[in-house]
Motif scaffolding. Structure first.
Motif, PDB file in Angstrom:
ATOM      1  N   ASP A 145       0.837  -1.201   0.000  1.00  0.00           N
ATOM      2  CA  ASP A 145       0.000   0.000   0.000  1.00  0.00           C
ATOM      3  C   ASP A 145       0.873   1.253   0.000  1.00  0.00           C
ATOM      4  O   ASP A 145       2.105   1.190   0.026  1.00  0.00           O
ATOM      5  CB  ASP A 145      -0.953   0.008   1.189  1.00  0.00           C
ATOM      6  N   SER A 146       0.233   2.396   0.003  1.00  0.00           N
ATOM      7  CA  SER A 146       0.952   3.665  -0.071  1.00  0.00           C
ATOM      8  C   SER A 146       1.668   4.012   1.230  1.00  0.00           C
ATOM      9  O   SER A 146       2.436   4.976   1.276  1.00  0.00           O
ATOM     10  CB  SER A 146      -0.010   4.805  -0.440  1.00  0.00           C
ATOM     11  N   PRO A 163       0.779   2.690  -5.827  1.00  0.00           N
ATOM     12  CA  PRO A 163       1.665   1.741  -5.140  1.00  0.00           C
ATOM     13  C   PRO A 163       2.004   0.529  -6.008  1.00  0.00           C
ATOM     14  O   PRO A 163       1.191   0.060  -6.798  1.00  0.00           O
ATOM     15  CB  PRO A 163       0.858   1.327  -3.901  1.00  0.00           C
ATOM     16  N   ILE A 164       3.216   0.045  -5.849  1.00  0.00           N
ATOM     17  CA  ILE A 164       3.680  -1.160  -6.534  1.00  0.00           C
ATOM     18  C   ILE A 164       3.492  -2.355  -5.605  1.00  0.00           C
ATOM     19  O   ILE A 164       3.781  -2.280  -4.410  1.00  0.00           O
ATOM     20  CB  ILE A 164       5.161  -1.024  -6.930  1.00  0.00           C
ATOM     21  N   GLN A 165       3.003  -3.445  -6.158  1.00  0.00           N
ATOM     22  CA  GLN A 165       2.814  -4.677  -5.384  1.00  0.00           C
ATOM     23  C   GLN A 165       4.148  -5.431  -5.310  1.00  0.00           C
ATOM     24  O   GLN A 165       4.376  -6.415  -6.003  1.00  0.00           O
ATOM     25  CB  GLN A 165       1.734  -5.547  -6.030  1.00  0.00           C
ATOM     26  N   TRP A 166       5.033  -4.931  -4.467  1.00  0.00           N
ATOM     27  CA  TRP A 166       6.394  -5.452  -4.432  1.00  0.00           C
ATOM     28  C   TRP A 166       6.450  -6.964  -4.156  1.00  0.00           C
ATOM     29  O   TRP A 166       7.171  -7.700  -4.832  1.00  0.00           O
ATOM     30  CB  TRP A 166       7.209  -4.724  -3.358  1.00  0.00           C
ATOM     31  N   MET A 173      10.021 -10.161  -6.769  1.00  0.00           N
ATOM     32  CA  MET A 173      10.162 -11.077  -5.633  1.00  0.00           C
ATOM     33  C   MET A 173      11.605 -11.526  -5.413  1.00  0.00           C
ATOM     34  O   MET A 173      12.164 -11.369  -4.317  1.00  0.00           O
ATOM     35  CB  MET A 173       9.269 -12.298  -5.842  1.00  0.00           C
ATOM     36  N   LEU A 174      12.219 -12.092  -6.438  1.00  0.00           N
ATOM     37  CA  LEU A 174      13.564 -12.640  -6.271  1.00  0.00           C
ATOM     38  C   LEU A 174      14.592 -11.557  -5.958  1.00  0.00           C
ATOM     39  O   LEU A 174      15.439 -11.758  -5.065  1.00  0.00           O
ATOM     40  CB  LEU A 174      13.964 -13.433  -7.511  1.00  0.00           C
TER      41      LEU A 174
END
Length: 310
Positions: A145-146, A163-166, A173-174
């Protein structure tokens, strides 16, 4: 008549072995508990895993011999395992060497400082590897989220609009797991290197100066590193093991299983079949392959370390 010299040599060797055992009996008694524990909890399980890898064993029925079927299924029919192998090798070949070199560089730099400052910096750098809330810190940093630190920073400065869904996007992910692993890498190997640097005989540097060594880099290559070969090998084993056995970081930060298996590793695949599906024969085959990879990598590393100082 031909057997007599062999018998004499054999008796001589046996006598020598008995003499050495008698001479070192106190050391052997002190080491006996370790060797007993090591044999029971390491050597025997490894042999049992290799044997079970050739069987079908579901924890309910008696193991049934299936030959090479488990290995054939792993490399021919199990696409997820191939993804796990790719992720594991990529993870290990990037984080392993970088963390190994970083451990030595930090240890080498800290070793030149005064004792009190050295102790403080050693504690500061070693602390992340034993911290209990490590994953919470990184999950907050890469929150989707932000309010996550990374998203908040990028949005504030106009680099992104939303926001980026890291931890849900396979593209990130890796790399995030690699960053966490590198942050945690200053652990046991780091302490071993510091101990090794502290125990290098200082008279070797004086002898090296007489023999023509003129700068710190020559001292490092021709004196320090050869004198630290045991610690260097120990550190290499620790770093190789931690790089190839990565699983906990992925499970706690990304989840299990990860999206598109982007953070799936050999050990998480082993966990899947060993503790969730209870296909112990198949899980043993995965463990045996991982063990063989680690052994091969350790042998290569050992050969490379023998060339240090040449």
């Amino acid at each position: 008549m031909r057997g007599f010299p062999i018998s004499a040599i054999t008796l001589k060797k046996l006598s020598h072995i008995k003499t050495e055992l008698r001479k070192n009996k106190h050391a052997l008694v002190l080491m006996a508990p370790y060797f007993l524990i090591f044999t029971v909890f390491t050597v025997i399980p490894v042999f049992m895993s290799v044997i079970l890898s050739f069987t079908y064993f579901n924890m309910l029925e008696f193991p049934r011999f299936v030959g090479w079927d488990n290995y054939a299924q792993l490399f021919v029919a199990d696409d997820v395992f191939l993804i796990a192998v790719k992720n594991t090798f990529l993870f290990a070949f990037i984080t392993g060497p970088i963390s190994y070199v970083a451990c030595f560089i930090f240890a080498w730099l800290i070793n030149e400082l005064p004792p009190k400052l050295r102790a403080v910096l050693t504690l500061i750098l070693y602390a992340p590897s034993i911290a209990g809330n490590t994953y919470l810190i990184w999950q907050t940093l890469f929150s989707s989220d932000s309010y996550g630190f990374m998203n908040s920073f990028l949005i504030k400065w106009g680099f992104i609009l939303e926001p980026i869904q890291w931890l849900q996007d396979p593209r990130y992910m890796l790399p995030i797991l690699m960053a966490v692993q590198l942050w945690l890498s200053l652990g046991t190997s780091f302490l071993a290197f510091i101990a090794g640097l502290q125990n290098v005989d200082r008279t070797l540097y004086e002898a090296g100066a007489i023999d023509g060594i003129r700068n710190r880099w020559q001292e490092l290559w021709f004196i320090t590193l050869p004198a630290m070969r045991p610690q260097l090998m120990f550190g290499a084993v620790i770093q190789i093991t931690s790089a190839f056995a990565v699983a906990e970081i992925s499970i706690y930060m990304i989840g299990f299983p990860s999206v598109d298996y982007a953070a799936h590793t050999i050990v998480t695949h082993l966990v899947d079949y060993g503790t969730i599906r209870f296909q112990m024969g198949y899980a043993s085959a995965i463990a045996t392959i991982l063990f063989a990879i680690m052994m091969l990598t350790n042998l290569i590393t050992q050969k490379l370390l023998k060339k240090v100082g040449e």
